[in-house]
Design an enzyme around this catalytic site. Structure first.
Site, PDB file in Angstrom:
ATOM      1  N   GLU A 171      49.542  -7.047  25.954  1.00 55.03           N
ATOM      2  CA  GLU A 171      50.740  -6.210  25.845  1.00 55.03           C
ATOM      3  C   GLU A 171      51.156  -6.022  24.377  1.00 55.03           C
ATOM      4  O   GLU A 171      52.326  -6.144  24.019  1.00 55.03           O
ATOM      5  CB  GLU A 171      51.892  -6.818  26.658  1.00 55.03           C
ATOM      6  N   GLU A 251      49.089  -5.970  35.917  1.00 53.97           N
ATOM      7  CA  GLU A 251      50.158  -6.888  36.316  1.00 53.97           C
ATOM      8  C   GLU A 251      51.078  -6.156  37.281  1.00 53.97           C
ATOM      9  O   GLU A 251      52.008  -5.457  36.873  1.00 53.97           O
ATOM     10  CB  GLU A 251      50.970  -7.390  35.108  1.00 53.97           C
TER      11      GLU A 251
END
Length: 648
Positions: A171, A251
């Site tokens: 991320e 995710e």
């Protein structure tokens, strides 16, 4: 008996991206993965096989795992891949179970883990710019990956193992640096150690900014999101950065984390099932985060810092399909029903929940306050410094450290002790001549009043509550990171004691270390940082249990030398600590050590329950309607008091 289908090791094996047909290819055939996240660092090794079996029986064909750098290199240059850190054993168990692996080796992982998985010793370089092309940082990362990646290379699917893809960083688009040179360096390292054919990918949040800064040519761009977004728009965003190839949600949030002071997070099962079904029907590859969360044992919890510092609780239950203790839930069964619509699910029963037992009450005795035990907890003695030194400067990265000085003048009237630059990271427990005076807390309580006489000893025990794991404030130094002011005086001439509490307790202190005999044990509680001890007598069982510290305030618990983590029922939401059965002895007394930081209750009792309580008592009054434990109430307690203490 469950029959697994271990992954094949013979014949031509390949895993790649088919950009023409927008899918993965496994051994030349279209492949869709349905995966779940599990963190070996949050689960005792004894239970790894059990958790993987439950994931396999739920219908998953892959698991996704992080590798926390600081878990394996807590001390610079010392690498640990043994016991609960045996990554290759975990990969082998997954392989034997028939599960592929999506590996996320960082070097930064977030994961609500201490400093996002980065080792705290990086901060010994005071101006280091983490997650960037900073020379010191890149050198450390390169050295670490030169250790880690050769270990995992034999486990790549193309080499006969089960790792089908590897994430680069994590991320990164959510980090302010947006340093493409750093990402290019990582890409070069991963390619060098893992080869040109390995599927490398990135994961970023569902915004244009995050996808822009986190993606890089040569790394397949994936997205993450939960149940509260428009799926089509989210995958359209991925398509803007990856026009061709498989749709991937790396995710998909089945639950969420808790901070101290939050309400326990819950994500609706029906929403999870509905969105999962929609994604799978689109042909998307999905990883559910988390499938089992586990526990932040010891000091491994992370923290967030938005408007203020917020520490993550010990439990990482995450409201996931498998509970913190690995038990199947209705959410798991609902997910399995969805998966059945898209692929064959292994036949046979779901492995049952591990046995739980409520061992009842144990009464503890007072050992002494920290200030009186420094010869045991800090045998090397203090470091003297005119001004405070941080944890990092002292090379003590986790836990607690004690700062000692003397009062510069008489304080007959209450006098403010001030942290003017918000320099207490994260909580400081203040005593004068052994008498507890109160606490300072980062972002919350920057002033307290103290009294005393000139020359009195002032002890300040500072607790590291976990370094920030996300965002721009991950350079999170601990301890007294700036001066304290008493009235109008800047406090100086410090003696700083690094405390090896875990080492002392692992050496069986305070129960049976003849070199350090205990002072006379007492039943009376005290205020301030005080150790208490007791034993849970063996009954021939070593089942999972949950420790509840009723009316205790805040602190840390060890059982048989193992650090269970932090408790803070006064702030909540978590009210119990998970105690894995393998920690307990069936034949020897089980040693309990509690460090209570603020104030213990008069009864000095702790309770071992047969179930967790992860939300605040106010929210769960209806628990009192449920079953009572079968073992008798402790002597001297009425059944009514037992019931109130057990369920309140």
């Amino acid at each position: 008996m469950i029959k697994y289908k271990p992954l094949p090791v013979c014949g031509e094996r390949s895993f790649s991206i088919d950009y023409k047909n927008n899918c993965f290819l496994k051994d030349g055939r279209p492949f869709q993965y349905i995966s779940g996240s599990i963190h070996y660092s949050r689960i005792p090794r004894y239970y790894w096989k059990d958790r993987l079996a439950k994931m396999y029986m739920a219908g998953l064909n892959a698991v996704q795992i992080y590798v926390p750098w600081n878990y394996h290199e807590a001390v610079h240059g010392v690498h640990n891949f043994t016991g609960d850190r045996d990554l290759e054993h975990f990969l082998s168990l997954a392989n034997d179970t028939g599960l592929l692996v999506i590996l996320r080796p960082g070097p930064y992982i977030c994961a609500e883990w201490e400093m996002g998985g980065l080792p705290a010793w990086l901060l010994e370089k005071p101006n280091i710019l983490l997650r960037s092309a900073d020379t010191d940082y890149v050198e450390a990362v390169s050295n670490w990956l030169a250790v880690l990646l050769p270990k995992v290379k034999p486990w790549l699917y193309t080499n006969g193992g089960n790792i089908i893809s590897v994430q680069v960083e994590n991320e990164y688009g959510s980090y302010y640096a947006c340093d493409y040179n750093y990402m290019r360096h990582l890409r070069t390292l991963f390619r060098f150690f893992l080869g040109e054919d390995t599927v490398l990918f990135t994961t970023d949040g569902n915004t244009d900014k995050e996808m822009s800064c986190g993606t890089l040519e040569g790394l397949y761009a994936t997205v993450d999101f939960g149940t509260d977004v428009n799926i089509t728009k989210a995958f359209d965003r991925q398509r803007r950065f990856e026009p061709h190839g498989p749709l991937v949600n790396s995710e998909f949030y089945t639950g969420w984390l808790d901070h101290w002071g939050d309400q326990h997070a819950v994500v609706d099962t029906q929403k999870v099932s509905r969105v999962l079904a929609e994604m799978l029907s689109m042909g998307a590859n999905v990883n559910m985060y988390m499938f089992e969360g586990g526990t932040n044992f010891g000091y491994w919890n992370g923290a967030d810092h938005d408007n203020r510092f917020r520490s993550v609780v010990t439990s990482y239950d995450y409201n996931a399909p498998l509970t913190e203790a690995g038990d199947p839930t209705e959410k798991l069964l609902a997910i399995r029903d969805v998966i059945k619509l898209f692929r064959d699910v292994p036949s046979g029963p779901m492995p049952p929940a591990t046995p739980k037992f409520g061992y009842g009450f144990v009464t503890l005795s007072k050992v002494g306050n920290i200030s009186s035990l420094l010869n045991i907890l800090s045998p090397q003695g203090p470091v003297k410094s005119q001004y405070p030194l941080t944890f990092e400067q002292m090379k003590q990265y986790y836990g607690y450290m004690l700062y000692r000085t003397t009062l510069p003048r008489d304080l007959s009237e209450p006098t403010p002790l001030i942290s003017p630059l918000n320099g207490v990271h994260d909580r400081a427990y203040v005593s004068v001549n052994g008498e507890y005076q109160g606490l300072l807390e980062r972002d919350t309580t920057l002033v307290i009043n103290v009294t005393g006489r000139q020359g009195d000893t002032m002890d300040i025990l500072v607790e590291n509550m976990g370094r920030v794991n996300f965002g721009s404030k991950i350079n999170d130094y601990k301890g007294l990171v700036s001066n304290l002011i008493l009235g109008k005086y800047v406090l100086t001439d410090w003696e700083i004691y690094p405390l090896d509490i875990d080492g002392a307790i692992a050496g069986r202190w305070p129960h049976s270390d003849s070199r350090h005999p205990l002072p006379g044990l007492q039943r009376e509680p005290s205020s301030g940082p005080v150790f208490y001890t007791g034993t849970l007598q063996p009954i021939g069982l070593a089942w999972d249990t949950f420790l509840k510290l009723i009316e205790w305030t805040k602190g840390q618990v060890w059982i048989n030398g193992v650090n269970l983590g932090r408790y803070w029922p006064a702030r909540g939401p978590q009210q119990t600590l998970y105690v894995p059965g393998p920690l307990l002895s069936t034949s020897q007394p089980n040693n309990i050590t509690v460090l209570e930081l603020e104030k213990a209750p008069a009864h000095l009792q702790v309770l071992f329950m047969d179930r967790p309580q992860l939300d605040s008592p106010v929210l769960k009054r209806d628990l009192a309607k449920q079953r009572l434990p079968t073992h008798p109430a402790p002597p001297g307690d009425t059944q009514t008091r037992f019931q109130q203490m057990y369920y309140s």
